[in-house]
Design a protein around this motif. Structure first.
Motif, PDB file in Angstrom:
ATOM      1  N   UNK A   1       0.780  -1.217   0.001  1.00 17.24           N
ATOM      2  CA  UNK A   1      -0.058   0.034   0.101  1.00 17.24           C
ATOM      3  C   UNK A   1       0.762   1.262  -0.202  1.00 17.24           C
ATOM      4  N   UNK A   2       0.399   2.386  -0.804  1.00 19.34           N
ATOM      5  CA  UNK A   2       0.754   3.527  -0.933  1.00 19.34           C
ATOM      6  C   UNK A   2       0.296   4.166   0.608  1.00 19.34           C
ATOM      7  N   UNK A   3       1.117   5.168   0.958  1.00 20.20           N
ATOM      8  CA  UNK A   3       0.788   5.939   2.184  1.00 20.20           C
ATOM      9  C   UNK A   3      -0.604   6.417   2.105  1.00 20.20           C
ATOM     10  N   UNK A   4      -1.297   6.823   0.936  1.00 20.05           N
ATOM     11  CA  UNK A   4      -2.538   7.295   1.178  1.00 20.05           C
ATOM     12  C   UNK A   4      -3.697   6.467   0.810  1.00 20.05           C
TER      13      UNK A   4
ATOM     14  N   UNK B   1      -3.591  -6.535   1.080  1.00 14.36           N
ATOM     15  CA  UNK B   1      -2.962  -5.656   2.405  1.00 14.36           C
ATOM     16  C   UNK B   1      -3.849  -4.329   2.877  1.00 14.36           C
ATOM     17  N   UNK B   2      -4.419  -4.391   3.862  1.00 17.57           N
ATOM     18  CA  UNK B   2      -5.261  -3.209   3.930  1.00 17.57           C
ATOM     19  C   UNK B   2      -4.821  -2.425   5.436  1.00 17.57           C
ATOM     20  N   UNK B   3      -5.188  -1.440   5.400  1.00 21.25           N
ATOM     21  CA  UNK B   3      -4.564  -0.258   6.685  1.00 21.25           C
ATOM     22  C   UNK B   3      -5.589  -0.473   7.876  1.00 21.25           C
ATOM     23  N   UNK B   4      -4.955  -0.577   9.042  1.00 24.99           N
ATOM     24  CA  UNK B   4      -5.864  -0.987  10.192  1.00 24.99           C
ATOM     25  C   UNK B   4      -6.183   0.349  10.847  1.00 24.99           C
ATOM     26  N   UNK B   5      -7.420   0.768  10.694  1.00 28.08           N
ATOM     27  CA  UNK B   5      -7.620   1.939  11.467  1.00 28.08           C
ATOM     28  C   UNK B   5      -9.045   1.645  12.526  1.00 28.08           C
TER      29      UNK B   5
ATOM     30  N   UNK C   1     -10.094  10.112   8.462  1.00 23.36           N
ATOM     31  CA  UNK C   1      -9.506   8.942   8.001  1.00 23.36           C
ATOM     32  C   UNK C   1      -8.612   8.983   7.045  1.00 23.36           C
ATOM     33  N   UNK C   2      -8.602  10.448   6.276  1.00 24.68           N
ATOM     34  CA  UNK C   2      -7.599  10.701   5.265  1.00 24.68           C
ATOM     35  C   UNK C   2      -6.223  10.958   6.298  1.00 24.68           C
ATOM     36  N   UNK C   3      -6.322  11.662   7.304  1.00 20.77           N
ATOM     37  CA  UNK C   3      -5.251  11.740   8.167  1.00 20.77           C
ATOM     38  C   UNK C   3      -4.691  10.789   8.864  1.00 20.77           C
ATOM     39  N   UNK C   4      -5.469   9.597   9.015  1.00 15.55           N
ATOM     40  CA  UNK C   4      -4.758   8.591   9.760  1.00 15.55           C
ATOM     41  C   UNK C   4      -4.261   7.449   8.880  1.00 15.55           C
ATOM     42  N   UNK C   5      -4.874   7.616   7.696  1.00 19.68           N
ATOM     43  CA  UNK C   5      -4.426   6.267   6.776  1.00 19.68           C
ATOM     44  C   UNK C   5      -2.583   6.034   6.602  1.00 19.68           C
ATOM     45  N   UNK C   6      -2.168   7.320   6.299  1.00 18.14           N
ATOM     46  CA  UNK C   6      -0.608   7.263   5.993  1.00 18.14           C
ATOM     47  C   UNK C   6      -0.118   6.802   7.319  1.00 18.14           C
ATOM     48  N   UNK C   7      -0.458   6.850   8.587  1.00 21.49           N
ATOM     49  CA  UNK C   7       0.232   6.442   9.741  1.00 21.49           C
ATOM     50  C   UNK C   7      -0.272   5.242  10.190  1.00 21.49           C
TER      51      UNK C   7
END
Length: 304
Positions: free
Chosen positions: A34-37, A69-73, A110-116
């Motif tokens: 995944x890219x950061x965004x 692969x997925x971002x965990x928020x 969500x946009x703010x948290x996704x890269x981190x």
């Protein structure tokens, strides 16, 4: 690599694949992190650690592995931040924040948290059986199976498949098996678990576990009009599973003799040797089982 759940799809028109061409197509959809965004990414990965190809072919069957692969928020964290920001706005502007504005604020969070966010991966296995014109996916849900099929469709350009359909519905056959011991095929045993449902009352569901399914109290539900929608079966002590009303197979397990046969077929721990042995034996056994199951169900449904 032994599959735990299977969903079977039938090619609605002849499917032919060239492994060399397929390898090139798979490379174009090879997994990239995944890219950061990005919130998630899909792609094909090597079926074994020592493999140099994104497929493994054996006996006209082609094994593939999809990585997601997925971002965990965490939703609880997002909701907590959302609540704080809404309260701040309402206090500052002396007004009530509406639903649409809340959704916009949530999207910003969500946009703010996704890269981190941390990333986690899951894998979906499946194989194309060119001899039988099946695509078999190791997936417990139709959504996960469709994700595999969609990426394969994008990869090869076209994938004309439909869920396997038979002349007799699984519900009809499973109800008959439970109701009449003599109707059960040789080599088939019931494994003490089933689900019964009434067509007249969608809320009326009976689940039996670790029970004698031929007992009078279970059969009484059939006499009251209920039908079997799930049934645990044991085929020749080589395949155990739960057969569902939609022909999906859950909690798939292979017999100890078959697993020992697989272990005896490779002398070392080379991942490719192990993969080839496991895949060959598993697919041959599934092929035998599925052919018998389809025969019990009156054969594949022929559209007229």
């Amino acid at each position: 690599m032994w599959f735990k759940n299977i969903q079977v799809f039938k090619c609605s028109s002849p499917l032919a694949l060239n492994t060399e061409q397929l390898q090139e197509q798979l490379n174009e959809h090879r997994f990239q992190p995944c890219k950061s965004i990005e919130t998630y990414r899909l792609g094909w990965v090597f079926p074994a650690a020592t493999s140099d190809q994104l497929l493994h072919a054996s006996n006209k069957k082609i094994l593939l592995c999809l990585r997601r692969q997925e971002k965990v928020i965490p939703a609880a964290v997002v909701n907590e931040i959302l609540k704080e920001r809404v309260e701040e706005l309402e206090l500052k502007d002396h007004r009530k924040v509406g639903r649409k504005e809340k959704l916009n604020i949530k999207e910003d969070i969500l946009t703010e948290m996704t890269p981190k966010a941390f990333a986690k991966s899951s894998y979906t296995w499946g194989y194309v059986d060119l001899a039988n014109q099946w695509v078999i996916v190791d997936a417990a849900s139709s959504k996960k199976a469709e994700e595999f099929l969609d990426l394969l469709r994008q990869t090869i350009g076209s994938l004309p498949v439909i869920p396997l359909n038979t002349e007799v519905t699984p519900t009809t056959l499973m109800t008959h098996w439970l109701n009449d011991i003599s109707s059960r095929p040789a080599g088939l045993a019931l494994n003490g678990q089933c689900e019964l449902r009434s067509d007249l009352d969608e809320g009326s569901v009976i689940r039996c576990k670790q029970q004698e399914l031929d007992a009078e109290d279970v059969l009484a539900h059939l006499q009251a009009g209920k039908q079997v929608t799930k049934l645990a079966i044991d085929w020749q002590e080589r395949v155990q599973c739960i057969l569902n009303e939609d022909l999906s197979i859950k909690r798939l397990r292979f017999g100890d003799d078959l697993l020992e046969e697989a272990q005896d077929s490779y002398a070392d721990e080379d991942p490719m040797t192990r993969l080839d042995a496991d895949f060959t034996l598993m697919t041959l056994e599934l092929q035998r089982f599925l052919h018998e199951l389809i025969e019990w169900l009156g054969g594949e449904h022929q559209s007229h």
